[in-house]
Design a protein around this motif. Structure first.
Motif, PDB file in Angstrom:
ATOM      1  N   GLY A 431       0.860  -1.163   0.000  1.00  0.00           N
ATOM      2  CA  GLY A 431       0.000   0.000   0.000  1.00  0.00           C
ATOM      3  C   GLY A 431       0.902   1.220   0.000  1.00  0.00           C
ATOM      4  O   GLY A 431       2.009   1.185   0.541  1.00  0.00           O
ATOM      5  N   TYR A 432       0.437   2.314  -0.587  1.00  0.00           N
ATOM      6  CA  TYR A 432       1.328   3.466  -0.790  1.00  0.00           C
ATOM      7  C   TYR A 432       0.542   4.752  -0.585  1.00  0.00           C
ATOM      8  O   TYR A 432      -0.442   5.015  -1.286  1.00  0.00           O
ATOM      9  CB  TYR A 432       1.904   3.384  -2.204  1.00  0.00           C
ATOM     10  CG  TYR A 432       2.804   4.531  -2.598  1.00  0.00           C
ATOM     11  CD1 TYR A 432       3.687   5.102  -1.700  1.00  0.00           C
ATOM     12  CD2 TYR A 432       2.783   5.030  -3.904  1.00  0.00           C
ATOM     13  CE1 TYR A 432       4.522   6.141  -2.073  1.00  0.00           C
ATOM     14  CE2 TYR A 432       3.627   6.059  -4.299  1.00  0.00           C
ATOM     15  CZ  TYR A 432       4.478   6.615  -3.385  1.00  0.00           C
ATOM     16  OH  TYR A 432       5.307   7.641  -3.762  1.00  0.00           O
ATOM     17  N   SER A 504      -6.899   8.439   1.094  1.00  0.00           N
ATOM     18  CA  SER A 504      -5.846   7.610   0.488  1.00  0.00           C
ATOM     19  C   SER A 504      -5.483   6.446   1.409  1.00  0.00           C
ATOM     20  O   SER A 504      -5.267   5.311   0.948  1.00  0.00           O
ATOM     21  CB  SER A 504      -4.604   8.459   0.212  1.00  0.00           C
ATOM     22  OG  SER A 504      -4.856   9.426  -0.773  1.00  0.00           O
ATOM     23  N   ARG A 507      -8.159   3.794   1.203  1.00  0.00           N
ATOM     24  CA  ARG A 507      -8.029   2.983  -0.018  1.00  0.00           C
ATOM     25  C   ARG A 507      -7.010   1.870   0.187  1.00  0.00           C
ATOM     26  O   ARG A 507      -7.241   0.718  -0.203  1.00  0.00           O
ATOM     27  CB  ARG A 507      -7.622   3.859  -1.192  1.00  0.00           C
ATOM     28  CG  ARG A 507      -7.468   3.082  -2.504  1.00  0.00           C
ATOM     29  CD  ARG A 507      -6.829   3.920  -3.606  1.00  0.00           C
ATOM     30  NE  ARG A 507      -7.582   5.130  -3.818  1.00  0.00           N
ATOM     31  CZ  ARG A 507      -7.093   6.360  -3.721  1.00  0.00           C
ATOM     32  NH1 ARG A 507      -5.812   6.537  -3.376  1.00  0.00           N
ATOM     33  NH2 ARG A 507      -7.849   7.417  -3.916  1.00  0.00           N
ATOM     34  N   GLU A 508      -5.869   2.212   0.784  1.00  0.00           N
ATOM     35  CA  GLU A 508      -4.826   1.208   0.979  1.00  0.00           C
ATOM     36  C   GLU A 508      -5.248   0.174   2.029  1.00  0.00           C
ATOM     37  O   GLU A 508      -4.940  -1.011   1.899  1.00  0.00           O
ATOM     38  CB  GLU A 508      -3.521   1.886   1.395  1.00  0.00           C
ATOM     39  CG  GLU A 508      -3.028   2.939   0.405  1.00  0.00           C
ATOM     40  CD  GLU A 508      -3.022   2.446  -1.026  1.00  0.00           C
ATOM     41  OE1 GLU A 508      -2.460   1.363  -1.283  1.00  0.00           O
ATOM     42  OE2 GLU A 508      -3.599   3.132  -1.891  1.00  0.00           O
ATOM     43  N   LYS A 511      -7.378  -2.430   0.457  1.00  0.00           N
ATOM     44  CA  LYS A 511      -6.603  -3.417  -0.304  1.00  0.00           C
ATOM     45  C   LYS A 511      -6.017  -4.493   0.595  1.00  0.00           C
ATOM     46  O   LYS A 511      -5.651  -5.571   0.127  1.00  0.00           O
ATOM     47  CB  LYS A 511      -5.461  -2.716  -1.057  1.00  0.00           C
ATOM     48  CG  LYS A 511      -5.918  -1.873  -2.226  1.00  0.00           C
ATOM     49  CD  LYS A 511      -4.817  -0.939  -2.711  1.00  0.00           C
ATOM     50  CE  LYS A 511      -3.539  -1.666  -3.056  1.00  0.00           C
ATOM     51  NZ  LYS A 511      -2.483  -0.747  -3.541  1.00  0.00           N
ATOM     52  N   PRO A 513      -2.968  -4.653   2.283  1.00  0.00           N
ATOM     53  CA  PRO A 513      -1.627  -5.033   1.831  1.00  0.00           C
ATOM     54  C   PRO A 513      -0.808  -5.631   2.974  1.00  0.00           C
ATOM     55  O   PRO A 513      -1.160  -5.523   4.148  1.00  0.00           O
ATOM     56  CB  PRO A 513      -1.035  -3.697   1.395  1.00  0.00           C
ATOM     57  CG  PRO A 513      -1.699  -2.691   2.285  1.00  0.00           C
ATOM     58  CD  PRO A 513      -3.092  -3.203   2.512  1.00  0.00           C
ATOM     59  N   MET A 516       2.703  -1.384   4.204  1.00  0.00           N
ATOM     60  CA  MET A 516       2.182  -0.050   3.942  1.00  0.00           C
ATOM     61  C   MET A 516       3.333   0.952   3.997  1.00  0.00           C
ATOM     62  O   MET A 516       4.070   1.015   4.982  1.00  0.00           O
ATOM     63  CB  MET A 516       1.124   0.328   4.977  1.00  0.00           C
ATOM     64  CG  MET A 516       0.476   1.674   4.720  1.00  0.00           C
ATOM     65  SD  MET A 516      -0.800   1.599   3.456  1.00  0.00           S
ATOM     66  CE  MET A 516      -2.192   1.054   4.451  1.00  0.00           C
TER      67      MET A 516
END
Length: 596
Positions: A431-432, A504, A507-508, A511, A513, A516
């Motif tokens: 994640g970014y 933002s 959103r990550e 996902k 992830p 991060m």
């Protein structure tokens, strides 16, 4: 023997187009040839037809061929069977022409779709280094403009082939009727072509200038829109507008020349055709004393031939006007294919132990950015990476996510070298969250789910709501006019900077992830917004691997381990307290400068 320019050009672009459409181009050419042959046969039938009706049979190759064919079939050469054959031939010709038109339209529309999809695929999988060195306006211009120009070039190329096939058939049949006259007409056309050669070359140059200025204008327009706030706030629009106006005016001048030059020959087609036909009429009737019936057939035949010949000049010039688009699309496809990202076949499913950099060095050209960097990011640990501007922090992120490959050393995931891992599966682990939040002109829900939720999917929307809660977004979402269905506007303009940043993060989180990464995620926020974002980051501790790249040291206070970068090297590492307590240490100096 040196190639005739038109033939070598047609051959070259046949290869270009066939690379994109395959054997469908051969099928189209076969339909064109079939249509031309049946039309030519139909016209030859008028000569024996008029001879039979007039009572005086002409003695020429077409007439002798028809007589022999009828005799072989045992059919009397009379008006009725000739008319049936004539009508049947032109019906067949109409069928071939219709099939050709439909096939051509399908080929062009399919190619437009395929080119757009192929270039989008090439963009998605081009190497990051190639992307960083390529003008973004050029990439945008290919999709929005140059593919359309290339398709117009293909259309004119096919029209040129149609004309050349029909002209060849007309000339071949004309030779069977009157060879000297045919050779004289061809010679006159070649002389006219020499006069138009310079116009064609000029059009090719103008076409390339149109493509070049299109790219420049696209690039400036992207910057005009993306940097709107800065330009507006600083009153910098006049300077950029002057520059943009100059490029648009240059593009207009080249486009005008590209549009006007082909019209010079187009305006000359009908007068020249009438002049040639008048000369033919005088030659046959006034000089040779031929019968008007045979002369009428010859005049109709040559009228169509002349129109095709002179139309070919216009089509050739229009084709030349689009050569720039064809060249840009073809060369760009080759460049993107040559710079397609490569990786291994192994699939990355999760971070089980650690990501490790061992002796990693990286340089842009002759400029070293990272030198002999060694560090470890254990699973579920919180890692801070700090340093002054230009220390190499962003490049380190590019290496962690596999956007760049090290010049020396290795980056590994659970012991597997990144070079052996499929890059797409690797990046799904990350994640970014950046300093400049990514927001799309769509609903809040689609911004969080990245269009993963189908309408009416309540379980997916529950995941969206949970991600928003963890990112501390629910307060402002519920206050929005349409809640999760509220549209954000371009780049999320309807939200504050802190709200866009929290969105933002949501959103990550959605996902889910393994790792991060926060790249200067709070540097542009005020203290209140920073505190909310920091709370979101702290809540991930122990449940997710986090990497915080920061210049503001308060962002990394709670990290398990901090790496200090300076001039591309790791100069210190340890916990916040350990590094702050090193007398004269680089991190201690940064803490003192920031009042920590």
């Amino acid at each position: 023997m040196k190639n005739i320019p038109i033939l070598s050009t047609l051959t070259h672009y046949y290869g270009v187009f066939r690379r994109h459409v395959g054997n469908r181009l051969i099928v189209l050419f076969a339909l064109i040839l079939a249509g031309g042959l049946t039309e030519g046969l139909g016209f030859t039938l008028f000569i024996p037809l008029l001879g039979v009706e007039g009572g005086a049979a002409a003695d020429n190759t077409p007439t002798r061929f028809v007589r022999a064919a009828f005799a072989c079939l045992g059919i009397e050469l009379s008006l009725a069977p000739l008319l049936i054959l004539l009508v049947g031939t032109f019906l067949l010709k109409g069928g071939f022409v219709l099939a050709q038109a439909v096939f051509k339209a399908r080929l062009q529309t399919n190619l437009e779709r395929d080119l757009r999809l192929r270039f989008l695929d090439r963009y998605a999988f081009m190497s990051y280094r190639f992307y960083a060195s390529t003008n973004q306006g050029h990439l945008n211009n290919i999709i929005t403009t140059e593919i359309g120009r290339a398709l117009s070039g293909l259309n004119n190329y096919v029209n040129l082939i149609i004309n050349l096939v029909y002209i060849s058939i007309y000339v071949g049949l004309s030779m069977t009727i009157n060879a000297p006259l045919t050779l004289g007409v061809v010679a006159a056309c070649l002389v006219a072509a020499l006069f138009l050669k310079r116009v064609t070359r000029l059009l090719e140059k103008v076409s390339r200038d149109v493509s070049r200025t299109n790219s420049e204008v696209q690039s400036l327009l992207i910057q005009f829109i993306s940097q709107f706030k800065y330009l507006k706030a600083t009153g910098s629009f006049p300077a950029l507008l002057r520059h943009l106006h100059a490029r648009i005016e240059e593009n207009r001048r080249h486009s005008l020349r590209s549009a006007v030059l082909p019209e010079f020959t187009a305006s000359a087609v009908e007068p020249l055709a009438v002049l040639c036909l008048a000369g033919l009429l005088w030659y046959y009737v006034g000089y040779q004393g031929k019968a008007m019936g045979e002369v009428l057939v010859v005049l109709v035949f040559f009228h169509r031939a002349f129109m095709r010949i002179f139309e070919s000049q216009n089509v050739w010039q229009r084709f030349s006007a689009y050569i720039g688009g064809i060249t840009v699309v073809d060369e760009s496809a080759r460049a993107l294919d040559a710079n397609r990202e490569v990786g291994g076949a192994a699939q990355a499913h999760a971070l089980e132990r650690e990501i490790a950099l061992r002796g990693v060095s990286f340089a842009y050209g002759d400029k070293p950015v990272l030198q002999d960097v060694t560090l470890s990011i254990p699973r579920n640990a919180s890692i801070g990476i700090v340093g002054p501007s230009g220390a190499g922090k962003t490049t380190l992120f590019d290496l962690l996510t596999g956007l760049l490959a090290p010049d020396k050393g290795s980056v590994t995931l659970d012991g597997a070298d990144y070079r052996d891992i499929d890059p797409v599966s690797l990046r799904r682990l990350f994640g970014y969250v950046t300093q400049d939040p990514v927001a799309f002109n769509d609903t809040i829900a689609d911004n969080i789910a990245f269009w993963a939720c189908e309408p009416g999917d309540s379980s997916c929307m529950e995941r969206v709501r949970e991600a928003a809660r963890k990112a501390h977004c629910l307060d402002f979402i519920e206050q929005a006019e349409h809640g999760f269905d509220t549209f954000l506007g371009d780049r999320g303009i309807r939200l504050s900077g802190g709200q866009r940043q929290r969105l933002s993060i949501a959103r990550e989180i959605f996902k889910n992830p393994s790792i991060m990464i926060f790249d200067e995620a709070t540097s542009a926020l005020d203290s209140e917004a920073e505190a909310v974002v920091q709370a979101s980051i702290r809540e991930m501790a122990g449940t997710m691997t986090t990497v915080i790249i920061a210049h503001r040291l308060s962002s990394v206070r709670s990290c398990d381990r901090i790496y200090v970068l300076d001039a591309g090297r790791v100069v210190e590492e340890g916990s916040f307290e350990q590094l702050r307590d090193i007398p004269g240490g680089r991190f201690a100096q940064m803490c003192e400068a920031q009042g920590l």
